[in-house]
Design a protein around this motif. Sequence first.
Motif, PDB file in Angstrom:
ATOM      1  N   ARG A 269     -32.640 -26.929  -6.656  1.00  0.00           N
ATOM      2  CA  ARG A 269     -33.680 -26.088  -7.257  1.00  0.00           C
ATOM      3  C   ARG A 269     -33.079 -24.785  -7.766  1.00  0.00           C
ATOM      4  NH1 ARG A 269     -37.354 -25.156  -2.210  1.00  0.00           N
ATOM      5  NH2 ARG A 269     -35.317 -24.375  -1.631  1.00  0.00           N
ATOM      6  N   ASN A 270     -33.597 -24.323  -8.906  1.00  0.00           N
ATOM      7  CA  ASN A 270     -33.251 -22.970  -9.331  1.00  0.00           C
ATOM      8  C   ASN A 270     -34.385 -22.054  -8.849  1.00  0.00           C
ATOM      9  OD1 ASN A 270     -35.310 -22.684 -11.381  1.00  0.00           O
ATOM     10  ND2 ASN A 270     -34.068 -23.927 -12.751  1.00  0.00           N
ATOM     11  N   PRO A 271     -34.245 -20.728  -8.973  1.00  0.00           N
ATOM     12  CA  PRO A 271     -35.289 -19.824  -8.469  1.00  0.00           C
ATOM     13  C   PRO A 271     -36.680 -20.070  -9.065  1.00  0.00           C
ATOM     14  CG  PRO A 271     -33.277 -18.608  -8.803  1.00  0.00           C
ATOM     15  CD  PRO A 271     -33.047 -19.970  -9.386  1.00  0.00           C
ATOM     16  N   ILE A 272     -36.731 -20.502 -10.325  1.00  0.00           N
ATOM     17  CA  ILE A 272     -38.039 -20.781 -10.929  1.00  0.00           C
ATOM     18  C   ILE A 272     -38.694 -21.977 -10.251  1.00  0.00           C
ATOM     19  CG2 ILE A 272     -39.219 -21.455 -13.064  1.00  0.00           C
ATOM     20  CD1 ILE A 272     -37.144 -19.766 -14.558  1.00  0.00           C
ATOM     21  N   ASP A 273     -37.891 -22.980  -9.888  1.00  0.00           N
ATOM     22  CA  ASP A 273     -38.427 -24.131  -9.161  1.00  0.00           C
ATOM     23  C   ASP A 273     -39.088 -23.700  -7.848  1.00  0.00           C
ATOM     24  OD1 ASP A 273     -37.514 -26.110 -11.011  1.00  0.00           O
ATOM     25  OD2 ASP A 273     -35.516 -26.004 -10.108  1.00  0.00           O
ATOM     26  N   ILE A 274     -38.438 -22.769  -7.159  1.00  0.00           N
ATOM     27  CA  ILE A 274     -38.975 -22.290  -5.874  1.00  0.00           C
ATOM     28  C   ILE A 274     -40.306 -21.579  -6.098  1.00  0.00           C
ATOM     29  CG2 ILE A 274     -38.572 -20.731  -3.920  1.00  0.00           C
ATOM     30  CD1 ILE A 274     -35.534 -21.304  -4.353  1.00  0.00           C
ATOM     31  N   ALA A 275     -40.379 -20.731  -7.110  1.00  0.00           N
ATOM     32  CA  ALA A 275     -41.640 -20.037  -7.413  1.00  0.00           C
ATOM     33  C   ALA A 275     -42.723 -21.037  -7.803  1.00  0.00           C
ATOM     34  CB  ALA A 275     -41.428 -19.009  -8.523  1.00  0.00           C
ATOM     35  N   LEU A 276     -42.339 -22.088  -8.526  1.00  0.00           N
ATOM     36  CA  LEU A 276     -43.294 -23.138  -8.894  1.00  0.00           C
ATOM     37  C   LEU A 276     -43.845 -23.842  -7.664  1.00  0.00           C
ATOM     38  CD1 LEU A 276     -41.818 -24.988 -11.986  1.00  0.00           C
ATOM     39  CD2 LEU A 276     -44.121 -24.094 -11.759  1.00  0.00           C
ATOM     40  N   GLU A 277     -42.952 -24.185  -6.740  1.00  0.00           N
ATOM     41  CA  GLU A 277     -43.380 -24.861  -5.516  1.00  0.00           C
ATOM     42  C   GLU A 277     -44.375 -24.012  -4.733  1.00  0.00           C
ATOM     43  OE1 GLU A 277     -39.865 -25.882  -3.318  1.00  0.00           O
ATOM     44  OE2 GLU A 277     -39.168 -27.242  -4.887  1.00  0.00           O
ATOM     45  N   ASP A 278     -44.146 -22.703  -4.757  1.00  0.00           N
ATOM     46  CA  ASP A 278     -45.036 -21.782  -4.042  1.00  0.00           C
ATOM     47  C   ASP A 278     -46.284 -21.435  -4.848  1.00  0.00           C
ATOM     48  OD1 ASP A 278     -43.262 -21.733  -1.956  1.00  0.00           O
ATOM     49  OD2 ASP A 278     -42.340 -19.824  -2.532  1.00  0.00           O
ATOM     50  N   LYS A 279     -46.348 -21.928  -6.110  1.00  0.00           N
ATOM     51  CA  LYS A 279     -47.461 -21.615  -7.008  1.00  0.00           C
ATOM     52  C   LYS A 279     -47.667 -20.100  -7.126  1.00  0.00           C
ATOM     53  CE  LYS A 279     -49.919 -25.980  -6.347  1.00  0.00           C
ATOM     54  NZ  LYS A 279     -48.778 -26.749  -6.582  1.00  0.00           N
ATOM     55  N   ASN A 280     -46.540 -19.395  -7.217  1.00  0.00           N
ATOM     56  CA  ASN A 280     -46.537 -17.942  -7.281  1.00  0.00           C
ATOM     57  C   ASN A 280     -46.451 -17.501  -8.742  1.00  0.00           C
ATOM     58  OD1 ASN A 280     -45.983 -15.212  -7.181  1.00  0.00           O
ATOM     59  ND2 ASN A 280     -44.755 -15.382  -5.328  1.00  0.00           N
TER      60      ASN A 280
END
Length: 102
Positions: free
Chosen positions: A38-49
């Motif tokens: 995952r890149n950082p955007i993927d992590i934010a997507l997963e968190d729906k942030n």
Amino acid sequence: TLLHVLVYLNLEEQVQRLLELAEDVGIEIAFKLDIFGRNPIDIALEDKNQSMLNTLLEYVKTIKTPNFIVNFTSTICDLLTQIDVSEFHELLDSRLLIPPQS
């Protein structure tokens, strides 16, 4: 990376500061993949942030090197299907089009 950790911990103010510091010293932060792919955007997507996503995407728009973000294709697909991101077409164009040579 530090950016991954800050996004994962939802520390948006620190993410903004890190991105500002990188700009101040004239470096671009690569959105590399973590051990989970995952890149950082993927992590934010997963968190729906949405707020963190906007922060990261605004930074991505400023990156001058077109191929600087690695493995961004799956993230783009996720963004298109999950999140309403304003001006997303500009981001896609900036990553997919080769800038004209001077």
